[in-house]
Design a protein around this motif. Sequence first.
Motif, PDB file in Angstrom:
ATOM      1  N   ILE A 227      -2.289  -0.045  10.704  1.00  0.00           N
ATOM      2  CA  ILE A 227      -1.039  -0.599  11.241  1.00  0.00           C
ATOM      3  C   ILE A 227      -0.594   0.340  12.349  1.00  0.00           C
ATOM      4  CG2 ILE A 227       0.231   0.467   9.299  1.00  0.00           C
ATOM      5  CD1 ILE A 227       2.322  -1.739   9.625  1.00  0.00           C
ATOM      6  N   ILE A 228      -0.324  -0.217  13.535  1.00  0.00           N
ATOM      7  CA  ILE A 228      -0.113   0.632  14.713  1.00  0.00           C
ATOM      8  C   ILE A 228       1.120   0.207  15.513  1.00  0.00           C
ATOM      9  CG2 ILE A 228      -2.581   1.147  14.934  1.00  0.00           C
ATOM     10  CD1 ILE A 228      -2.724  -0.905  17.197  1.00  0.00           C
ATOM     11  N   GLY A 229       1.456   1.007  16.505  1.00  0.00           N
ATOM     12  CA  GLY A 229       2.564   0.675  17.416  1.00  0.00           C
ATOM     13  C   GLY A 229       3.884   0.596  16.670  1.00  0.00           C
ATOM     14  N   CYS A 230       4.793  -0.212  17.169  1.00  0.00           N
ATOM     15  CA  CYS A 230       6.115  -0.303  16.556  1.00  0.00           C
ATOM     16  C   CYS A 230       6.068  -0.941  15.170  1.00  0.00           C
ATOM     17  CB  CYS A 230       7.066  -1.070  17.470  1.00  0.00           C
ATOM     18  SG  CYS A 230       7.692  -0.043  18.805  1.00  0.00           S
ATOM     19  N   ASP A 231       4.983  -1.624  14.839  1.00  0.00           N
ATOM     20  CA  ASP A 231       4.805  -2.149  13.483  1.00  0.00           C
ATOM     21  C   ASP A 231       4.818  -0.967  12.503  1.00  0.00           C
ATOM     22  OD1 ASP A 231       4.475  -4.297  11.815  1.00  0.00           O
ATOM     23  OD2 ASP A 231       2.429  -4.787  12.401  1.00  0.00           O
ATOM     24  N   ALA A 232       4.238   0.167  12.927  1.00  0.00           N
ATOM     25  CA  ALA A 232       4.201   1.366  12.089  1.00  0.00           C
ATOM     26  C   ALA A 232       5.401   2.268  12.374  1.00  0.00           C
ATOM     27  CB  ALA A 232       2.914   2.142  12.336  1.00  0.00           C
ATOM     28  N   GLY A 233       5.926   2.197  13.603  1.00  0.00           N
ATOM     29  CA  GLY A 233       7.076   3.034  13.975  1.00  0.00           C
ATOM     30  C   GLY A 233       6.745   4.167  14.910  1.00  0.00           C
TER      31      GLY A 233
ATOM     32  N   ASP B 278      -6.099  13.651  10.419  1.00  0.00           N
ATOM     33  CA  ASP B 278      -6.531  14.760  11.269  1.00  0.00           C
ATOM     34  C   ASP B 278      -6.555  14.335  12.735  1.00  0.00           C
ATOM     35  OD1 ASP B 278      -6.836  16.205   9.009  1.00  0.00           O
ATOM     36  OD2 ASP B 278      -9.031  15.977   8.888  1.00  0.00           O
ATOM     37  N   LEU B 279      -7.101  13.137  12.945  1.00  0.00           N
ATOM     38  CA  LEU B 279      -7.192  12.617  14.302  1.00  0.00           C
ATOM     39  C   LEU B 279      -5.791  12.512  14.905  1.00  0.00           C
ATOM     40  CD1 LEU B 279      -9.562  11.366  16.038  1.00  0.00           C
ATOM     41  CD2 LEU B 279      -8.712   9.143  15.308  1.00  0.00           C
ATOM     42  N   PHE B 280      -4.866  11.975  14.112  1.00  0.00           N
ATOM     43  CA  PHE B 280      -3.496  11.755  14.589  1.00  0.00           C
ATOM     44  C   PHE B 280      -2.804  13.082  14.868  1.00  0.00           C
ATOM     45  CE2 PHE B 280       1.064  10.791  13.358  1.00  0.00           C
ATOM     46  CZ  PHE B 280       1.391  10.255  14.600  1.00  0.00           C
ATOM     47  N   LYS B 281      -2.922  14.028  13.922  1.00  0.00           N
ATOM     48  CA  LYS B 281      -2.212  15.305  14.099  1.00  0.00           C
ATOM     49  C   LYS B 281      -2.725  16.079  15.299  1.00  0.00           C
ATOM     50  CE  LYS B 281       0.361  15.866  10.057  1.00  0.00           C
ATOM     51  NZ  LYS B 281       0.049  15.810   8.635  1.00  0.00           N
ATOM     52  N   GLY B 282      -3.952  15.791  15.708  1.00  0.00           N
ATOM     53  CA  GLY B 282      -4.490  16.472  16.889  1.00  0.00           C
ATOM     54  C   GLY B 282      -4.143  15.758  18.185  1.00  0.00           C
ATOM     55  N   SER B 283      -3.372  14.689  18.092  1.00  0.00           N
ATOM     56  CA  SER B 283      -3.150  13.883  19.299  1.00  0.00           C
ATOM     57  C   SER B 283      -1.858  14.278  20.018  1.00  0.00           C
ATOM     58  CB  SER B 283      -3.065  12.403  18.919  1.00  0.00           C
ATOM     59  OG  SER B 283      -1.860  12.151  18.212  1.00  0.00           O
ATOM     60  N   SER B 284      -1.776  13.911  21.301  1.00  0.00           N
ATOM     61  CA  SER B 284      -0.552  14.200  22.053  1.00  0.00           C
ATOM     62  C   SER B 284       0.584  13.308  21.542  1.00  0.00           C
ATOM     63  CB  SER B 284      -0.779  13.976  23.539  1.00  0.00           C
ATOM     64  OG  SER B 284      -1.260  12.672  23.757  1.00  0.00           O
ATOM     65  N   LEU B 285       0.234  12.155  20.980  1.00  0.00           N
ATOM     66  CA  LEU B 285       1.271  11.284  20.416  1.00  0.00           C
ATOM     67  C   LEU B 285       2.019  12.015  19.295  1.00  0.00           C
ATOM     68  CD1 LEU B 285       2.689   8.546  20.057  1.00  0.00           C
ATOM     69  CD2 LEU B 285       0.814   7.835  18.564  1.00  0.00           C
TER      70      LEU B 285
ATOM     71  N   LEU C 147       7.794   7.196  10.342  1.00  0.00           N
ATOM     72  CA  LEU C 147       6.492   6.626  10.718  1.00  0.00           C
ATOM     73  C   LEU C 147       5.619   6.479   9.472  1.00  0.00           C
ATOM     74  CD1 LEU C 147       4.425   5.817  12.921  1.00  0.00           C
ATOM     75  CD2 LEU C 147       3.797   8.220  13.072  1.00  0.00           C
ATOM     76  N   VAL C 148       5.147   5.272   9.210  1.00  0.00           N
ATOM     77  CA  VAL C 148       4.384   5.054   7.980  1.00  0.00           C
ATOM     78  C   VAL C 148       2.958   5.562   8.139  1.00  0.00           C
ATOM     79  CG1 VAL C 148       5.805   3.040   7.406  1.00  0.00           C
ATOM     80  CG2 VAL C 148       3.615   2.698   8.571  1.00  0.00           C
ATOM     81  N   LYS C 149       2.291   5.714   7.007  1.00  0.00           N
ATOM     82  CA  LYS C 149       0.866   6.058   7.037  1.00  0.00           C
ATOM     83  C   LYS C 149       0.149   4.881   7.700  1.00  0.00           C
ATOM     84  CE  LYS C 149      -2.667   6.638   3.425  1.00  0.00           C
ATOM     85  NZ  LYS C 149      -3.772   7.139   4.204  1.00  0.00           N
TER      86      LYS C 149
ATOM     87  N   PHE D  50       0.820  -1.221   0.000  1.00  0.00           N
ATOM     88  CA  PHE D  50       0.000   0.000   0.000  1.00  0.00           C
ATOM     89  C   PHE D  50       0.851   1.267   0.000  1.00  0.00           C
ATOM     90  CE2 PHE D  50      -2.875  -3.244   1.591  1.00  0.00           C
ATOM     91  CZ  PHE D  50      -4.070  -2.949   0.951  1.00  0.00           C
ATOM     92  N   ASN D  51       2.151   1.118  -0.274  1.00  0.00           N
ATOM     93  CA  ASN D  51       3.055   2.279  -0.311  1.00  0.00           C
ATOM     94  C   ASN D  51       2.930   3.164   0.911  1.00  0.00           C
ATOM     95  OD1 ASN D  51       4.435   1.975  -2.723  1.00  0.00           O
ATOM     96  ND2 ASN D  51       2.607   2.656  -3.872  1.00  0.00           N
ATOM     97  N   LEU D  52       2.834   2.534   2.078  1.00  0.00           N
ATOM     98  CA  LEU D  52       2.577   3.316   3.284  1.00  0.00           C
ATOM     99  C   LEU D  52       3.774   4.166   3.688  1.00  0.00           C
ATOM    100  CD1 LEU D  52       0.651   0.590   5.330  1.00  0.00           C
ATOM    101  CD2 LEU D  52      -0.302   2.436   3.944  1.00  0.00           C
ATOM    102  N   ASP D  53       4.956   3.854   3.127  1.00  0.00           N
ATOM    103  CA  ASP D  53       6.144   4.624   3.515  1.00  0.00           C
ATOM    104  C   ASP D  53       6.521   5.667   2.461  1.00  0.00           C
ATOM    105  OD1 ASP D  53       6.907   2.839   1.587  1.00  0.00           O
ATOM    106  OD2 ASP D  53       8.676   2.089   2.649  1.00  0.00           O
ATOM    107  N   GLU D  54       5.598   5.957   1.577  1.00  0.00           N
ATOM    108  CA  GLU D  54       5.878   6.938   0.530  1.00  0.00           C
ATOM    109  C   GLU D  54       6.245   8.289   1.154  1.00  0.00           C
ATOM    110  OE1 GLU D  54       2.811   6.870  -2.482  1.00  0.00           O
ATOM    111  OE2 GLU D  54       3.579   8.776  -3.240  1.00  0.00           O
TER     112      GLU D  54
END
Lengths: 539, 253
Positions: free
Chosen positions: A319-325, A362-369, A309-311, A197-201
């Motif tokens: 894909i979440i956690g260290c699997d995503a980075g 949007d959800l992610f960019k608004g997060s403390s993470l 960090l991949v999409k 899925f080219n998540l690391d583009e």
Amino acid sequence: MERESIEYDVVIVGGGPSGLASACKLKQLNPNLSVCLLEKGSEIGSHILSGAVFEPKTLFDLFPDDAKDCPTLKTPVAKDDLFWLTGENKSIKVPSWLMPKSLHNKGNYIISLGELCQWISEKAMELGVDIFPGFPAQSYLKDESGRVIGISTGDMGIDKEGNQKGTYTPGMDILAKQTIFAEGARGHLGKQLIREFNLDEGKTPQHFAIGFKEVWEVDNDNHSPGDVVHTMGWPLNKGTTGGGFLYHFDNKRVAVGLIVDLNYTNPSHSPFQEFQQFKKHPKIKQFLDSGKRVSYGARAITKGGINSLVKMDFNGGMIIGCDAGTLNPSKIKGSHCALQSGILAAEYIHKILNEEICDFDDLFKGSSLYQELYKSRNFSAAMHKFGFYVGAAYNFIESNIFRNALPFTIKDEQRDCDSLNLNNPLYAKEYPAPDNVLSFDITSSLFLSGTNHEEDQPVHLKLTDPSIPLTRNKELFDEPAQRYCPAGVYEIIDKEGEDYFQINAQNCLHCKTCDIKDPSQNINWTPPEGGGGPNYIGM
Amino acid sequence: MKIIIPVKRVLDPYTQARVNNQTQQVDLTNAKMAMNPFCEIAVEEALTLKESGSASETIAVSIGTDKTVDTLRTALAMGVDRAIFVKTDSELDLQPLHVAKILANIIKREEAQLVIMGKQAVDNDNNQTGQMLSGLIDYSLGTFISKFDLSADASSVEVCREIDSGIETRKLNLPAIVTVDLRLNEPRYASLPNIMKARSKPLETIELSSLEIDTAPRIKVVSVEESGTKDRASKQISSAEELFNELNQMGVL
Ligand SMILES: Cc1cc2nc3c(=O)[nH]c(=O)nc-3n(C[C@H](O)[C@H](O)[C@H](O)COP(=O)(O)OP(=O)(O)OC[C@H]3O[C@@H](n4cnc5c(N)ncnc54)[C@H](O)[C@@H]3O)c2cc1C
Ligand code: SF4
């Protein structure tokens, strides 16, 4: 025998902090959802290895009422020391004001992440999550449109040659509206999804380290629960970055470990041996004296930070956690990030299953993470790119003086598998023999990992081209797999006067280092028969 | 014909047993537990009998604290019809005679004709329960069996016993107890679909206290020690000749 299939609303692959958090959050948001979680270890926690100094806030967000009763949160960090080991017997204590802000641990706890995962899994089961340990997800399933629609578990009872044995049991298809991949560092399905899925583009290549850990039971006056020691420098030298840790926790236990970045350059370098040497430094030794080593293990760490960090969302899943980075490299802490990413994924999936319009970005960019990861964006790259001293100085200045607000981003574009120099006898490394007091060999170490695989099964470490270890890898790098594997899985042995590349797959610790570091990217880690692998306790 | 299969939850034989110096017991906190491998073989044999039409029902029984239910669920997932859980409140030190008495009670209640059980549990290696049980309920007994043939009218069974001098063949009249050895069969896996289905199979809980069995210890443990780990470096040997040479070299022959 036919393959059976079953449907769930959500299936989660991996019972680490990220997968378990998303399972719990989904059920909290909607108790009617059917949620299933698969874990390849024979029990929840048996494949988990972490330091671990743990930031508890997210656990309290997830379980506002129960977290205070979590038996794992017993040992608050009491003292926090950083030493720069300048030589075999020498060290300089880094004064607290000079310590990178990210290494301050006030308010954190020293825990066993495996034990924490067991506790969260009990909460998940109370919430109605179906948890199945001992069943790895072997592959993911797609429909004609290319959407991910679930996973398959592997067949059991296949012999070395690939034939069905008397105990043959076919795997099962688990179909789901959404599939969450939470396999931790270098997930084998995550790796395929990222590619497909080219998540690391547009991202810099992911960076990894290998982390070793042993637990010791000590009986000496130096044991002081809550004390944290971090080190930099010795035994790692030029061309190798990383750092050591030693945590005093409950029941007279001490966790000691060394993290070695996998972009090291010298092919004769052995991370395992470096770790064994590390324990002999007086700053470390004093706490292990007259103690007994009770466990050993190793696991890769995803540490590229936000630049890599991949999409995290794709058609049919996440894909979440260290699997995503999601690990924060400036702290080398990923557990709280993993929990947060699991919660975010659950919130997002809950919305889309209710057919609400929602954009994960949007959800992610608004997060403390996101905030946390953005601030530490230059840490890992600076270390990788500028080497230890300049990198460390840069990081200190950025984090303590500019408070991570510098308006630029440093990137490191080299993959870890491409960092090895050609083998050169001039730089060959010799390591002293184990003293069996502080340093040990691989065999006796493995025994303490409890690793075990059914022997009569296909080798789960697959070589794309079986000739490479003895040709390209041997000629150019003296086949580094013989040294970077923490379990002695790869050996070049003499068989009737000829070199033979032997794979002792039954020793594998599922750390994924070979899949990352092989300079020819020729080794593919795949899941062995269910339940195989280490049996970590309290790691 | 009903078959009862007693199963025990033990420390996973692939993990290292550690002794807790304070309690002077094997430390089971967070340890990985599993069904005793000999019990798995017993379950497999009972299932084969059921599948061949010789048994009407297979019932697994286990005694222990709440966690023991996991082991019964494994038996159910392997294919056993139902399970009986005899619940104890704490990690009571149940010794072979206690276990035999509890099982005797259940077997009488269920009027089971055949009991298939492991020859021993790999934790304590007592190898006593089957024998004591047979004495208590006066069933025929075949220990260490590696072959099991039920007669056509299901009135007797021919077994091969693995004994020190070789293999002994015997005929047992039912009702009978057999304790199984390693070579009898290869137990099946609990597959994922069957684990899912096992969740809705019947599992009955009986409080140990309700059985009024005297569980006062009959054996006193003097001390518990860990086996040494130093000389563990082991080597796989592929032929008798190689073994002979190795032993010769070590000077032990
Ligand atoms: C030596 C070391 C020290 C560390 N120290 C700290 C620290 O002090 N503080 C901190 O916060 N973090 C620390 N970390 C990082 C932290 O452990 C990770 O960030 C965290 O574990 C990531 O959680 P996760 O859920 O993403 O993955 P993981 O914890 O790796 O869990 C993934 C789970 O998925 C399972 N799995 C994988 N593939 C499959 C499959 N195909 N099918 C079924 N199951 C599968 C695995 O068996 C595993 O149980 C450390 C890591 C290491 C290695
Ligand atoms: S074979 Fe690969 S995954 Fe297994 S322990 Fe060795 S390096 Fe790690």
